[in-house]
Structure formats: structure tokens, C-alpha cells
Design an enzyme around this catalytic site. Structure first.
Site, short mmCIF file in Angstrom:
data_model
loop_
_atom_site.label_atom_id
_atom_site.label_comp_id
_atom_site.label_asym_id
_atom_site.label_seq_id
_atom_site.Cartn_x
_atom_site.Cartn_y
_atom_site.Cartn_z
N ASN A 223 9.19 39.41 -26.48
CA ASN A 223 9.18 38.46 -27.58
C ASN A 223 7.74 38.07 -27.87
O ASN A 223 6.92 38.03 -26.95
CB ASN A 223 9.95 37.18 -27.19
CG ASN A 223 11.44 37.36 -27.29
OD1 ASN A 223 11.93 38.27 -27.95
ND2 ASN A 223 12.17 36.50 -26.63
N LYS B 243 8.45 58.02 -17.15
CA LYS B 243 8.13 57.86 -18.56
C LYS B 243 9.01 58.79 -19.41
O LYS B 243 9.10 59.99 -19.11
CB LYS B 243 6.65 58.18 -18.78
CG LYS B 243 6.19 57.88 -20.18
CD LYS B 243 4.72 58.23 -20.35
CE LYS B 243 4.37 58.16 -21.82
NZ LYS B 243 3.12 58.81 -22.12
#
Ligand code: CTP
Length: 398
Positions: A209, A288
Site C-alpha cells: 500500500n 523468482k
């Protein structure tokens, strides 16, 4: 500005950190304080009275026997109209004198004869700080109600490293500001969450956020200024810990939940300022994720625990305060959140007005209605919020 018009006597003792006191006098003057300086003989070996006079625009005092004082009562007169005596730097020797109540020069005599508060900013070698005699003196000074600004740990002028460095001038000013705040939360324990959380997708990617953490850090600082013992659970932010605040760093919402659970016992107030991510990625990849065949990965989410609602629902819940950062219809959303989360107080703001800035505009919502705190620096709004919380706590007790 909270320090505007405050009358301070800056006392300097002998130590190399005296050079920092020159900057300190300048910053206090800039903040609107009336700064009068008194120096020990040893302090004048490091910085001249002329320097301090030029910086404060006032006569500098060094001598108990100064013939310029008509009644020879400089040790009384110099402190009588003052609201704080601030000793910076405060040497080990000077602290020992204050602890014993000795008065053998102008500064120690006026400290003993003062009516106002006293704050000391210690500065000394790490071994002098750690010496049992100094530690014994510090306990005495604390028991006598003397306020401390620092010291900090770090590199020292003598080439050694450790505890005993004088705080930087701006940090001493922050402690002086704290000194003048009303102690409305004295003896209370306050838990604050701040910043965003990061929910990993893989080892290098995450969902987060937008939140700088500035409002939460301001609330932690304001609560500590009001006399509370403060624990701050923070998501990843680039901010210095406010003085005197215990900080726990976390990354994800689950880690924040665990840290809050671990700290919640014994707290009287919980202020949930963190922008907690509502969802986390189910089974984040251990390696990844590679770009294969140009196919975009599909992420599956699961809901994160609602930390504030969990705390508010506890049997012995502390006084809970939620934050509502909204992009529209602030009042309606804030009221709804207050009801949904079962908390007595919500602080609401428009995200577009607050994000990353030092200013904000906040309105409080409680059972009595709405209370606009106006617009201003986050620290000033945080102080108003703390005052409101203290008021509600006092009413609850009655
Ligand atoms: N909060 C929390 N834990 C969560 C989500 C929110 O503790 N998982 C707290 C926040 O710290 C804040 C209050 O709840 O004090 C409101 O947060 P907000 O994100 O505005 O509310 P949500 O309930 O998530 O509602 P929405 O995102 O739909 O606006």
C-alpha cells in the site's frame, strides 16, 4: 510553532560537544525561543561567550561574581523568569554536582536555586558514562524528576565508540518540545501500528500500500511526549524512530498481526495507523518467477487478518483508535468503519491530501459526532488526536 516565546536558559558545561550547543542556540532562537546563555569556565575553553552572544543576541553569563548584576544575585535572577533550564552539553562532572546539590559556580548555583524544570543533554566518554558513579548519579537525577535528552551511542571525539555522545541539536530541540507537552497520557501504555505492509509475490516482487508511515510515527511521538510508554510496530518505511519509543519492524500483515499479538497485553491504548494490505498472495513463489512464453502469471489472494478488529474484539481490549484513509465520502466511510470494527474513535482523512506529505487534514468521529482537527503538520494533528484520546479515557474512568 510550539516553542514560540518559550524562555529558556541554556547552560553549557565543559566538553567538546559544546560546539553543538552553538547550533542548538541557533535552532532554539529560530523556533521562537528567548534563549539566555550561562557557561561554566570550562565551557568557555571550547566555545567563546562572544560566539554565544552573537547567536542569541543576549549577554552571556559566566561569573557568579559578575559586577554588572546590581544586587549580586545573578544566580537567582538569571533563572527566575525562565520556563526551562537546559544543560547542553552536560558533562559527567556537572551531572555529579547536580546529583549532590553542589553549587560552586554560577551555573551549578542557578540550577540549585531554580524554580522551573531542568533538562540535561549528557555528553561524555563511553567509560565515563558507564562508570558506576555516573550511573548512580543518573538514577538520582531521574528520581529527582530531571528530564534527559539523550545521550546517543556512536563515534566519540576521543576516537572511542559507544554511549555518551550528545544528541544532535535538532534532536535536543525535539526533546525540549516534548518537555512542554501536557502529560495527558502519563503512566499509560500505548501501542501504535504504522506504515504499509508488503505481501510477497516472489523473493523480489511484492504487493504493498502507498504509505510513508509519517502519520503513525507522529502519533507514536505525540503519545510519548504526553508521557506514555510507547511501542511502535512499523512496516517498511524510511523514517527515524521517535526518541524514547520502542520500535518493532515487520514486513507483512501477518508479521504485523503477530507483533501486535505479542505486544498487546497491558496496553491501555491501541492506535492502528498502518495501511495494512487487505490481501496477501496465496503460496508466494520461493524462486523468482521467470517471464516464460510472454504469459502473465495469475495470482491468487487470501484475506489478511483485520488487526484492529481483532484487538477491539478482545475481552480486555484497550481503547482502540482506527484510521480511515479514503478517496471519497470520508464521513460516511469513517462512521461505517467505526461501527464495523467496533472501535470508539476513528480518525479520517482524504488520501490524496496526506500521502507522503508532512501535512494532513483530519476529522475525528466518535459517539458524540465529528470533530474536525483542521489542517496542519502531522505532528500537530497527532498531538490533538492524543489530547482527544486522553479526554475520552478520562471520561470513561469517571
Ligand atoms: N486495519 C487493520 N488490519 C487490516 C486492515 C485494516 O488493522 N487488515 C486497520 C487500519 O490500520 C485502520 C483501519 O483498520 O486503522 C481501517 O483501515 P482501512 O484499510 O481503511 O479499512 P478496511 O477495513 O481495510 O476497509 P477498506 O480497505 O475497504 O476501505
Amino acid at each position: 510553532m510550539t516553542l514560540k516565546g518559550k524562555r529558556i536558559l541554556l547552560g553549557m558545561t565543559g566538553g567538546i560537544a559544546a560546539y553543538k550547543a552553538a547550533e542548538l542556540a541557533r535552532l532554539l532562537g529560530k523556533a521562537g525561543c528567548d534563549v539566555r546563555v550561562a557557561m561554566t569556565e570550562a565551557a568557555t575553553r571550547f566555545v567563546t561567550p562572544v560566539t554565544m552572544q552573537a547567536l542569541t543576541g543576549q549577554t552571556v553569563w559566566t561569573d557568579l561574581w559578575d559586577p554588572r548584576v546590581a544586587d549580586n544575585m545573578s544566580h537567582i535572577e538569571l533563572s527566575r523568569d525562565r520556563e526551562l533550564v537546559l544543560i547542553a552539553p552536560a558533562s559527567a562532572d556537572f551531572l555529579a554536582k547536580v546529583a549532590c546539590g553542589l553549587a560552586d559556580d554560577l551555573l551549578s548555583t542557578l540550577v540549585l536555586a531554580r524554580r522551573c524544570g531542568l533538562m540535561v543533554a549528557p555528553a561524555m566518554n563511553v567509560e565515563m558514562w558507564g562508570n558506576p558513579a555516573t550511573q548512580r548519579n543518573l538514577r538520582t537525577l531521574r528520581a529527582d524528576g530531571i528530564a534527559f535528552a539523550g545521550p546517543a551511542a556512536g563515534d566519540q571525539a576521543c576516537g572511542e565508540t559507544g554511549m555518551g555522545r550528545m544528541l544532535e541539536p535538532a534532536d535536543v530541540v525535539a526533546e525540549v518540545e516534548a518537555f512542554f507537552q501536557p502529560k495527558t497520557l502519563a503512566g499509560k501504555r500505548v501501542l501504535v501500528t504504522a506504515g504499509p505492509t508488503e505481501e510477497p509475490i516472489d523473493p523480489v516482487r511484492m504487493i504493498t500500500n502507498a504509505s510513508s508511515g509519517k502519520m503513525g510515527f507522529a502519533v507514536a511521538r505525540a503519545a510519548r511526549e504526553a508521557g506514555a510508554r510507547v511501542t511502535l510496530v512499523s512496516g517498511p518505511v524510511a523514517l527515524a524512530t521517535p526518541a524514547g519509543v520502542e520500535r518493532v519492524d515487520v514486513r507483512s500483515a501477518r508479521q504485523m498481526f503477530d507483533a501486535v499479538k505479542a505486544a498487546i497485553r497491558g496496553q491501555q491504548v491501541f492506535v492502528s495507523v498502518a495501511a495494512v494490505a487487505d490481501w496477501s498472495v496465496k503460496n508466494p513463489a520461493k524462486r523468482k518467477i521467470k517471464k516464460v512464453d510472454g504469459r502473465a502469471p495469475v495470482l491468487e489472494f487470501e484475506e489478511n487478518p483485520d488487526i484492529l478488529a481483532w484487538v477491539a474484539a478482545r475481552k480486555s481490549a484497550p481503547f482502540c483508535v482506527g484510521f480511515a484513509a479514503e478517496s471519497e465520502k470520508v464521513a460516511a466511510h469513517a462512521e461505517q468503519k467505526r461501527a464495523n470494527k467496533g472501535v470508539p474513535l476513528i480518525a479520517a482523512n482524504l488520501v490524496q491530501e496526506a500521502l507522503g506529505t508532512d501535512d494532513n487534514a483530519i476529522t475525528l468521529f466518535d459517539a458524540r459526532g465529528r470533530h474536525p482537527l483542521g489542517r496542519g503538520p502531522k505532528i500537530e494533528l497527532a498531538r490533538k488526536l492524543v489530547a482527544h484520546i486522553a479526554g475520552m479515557l478520562a471520561k470513561k474512568r469517571r
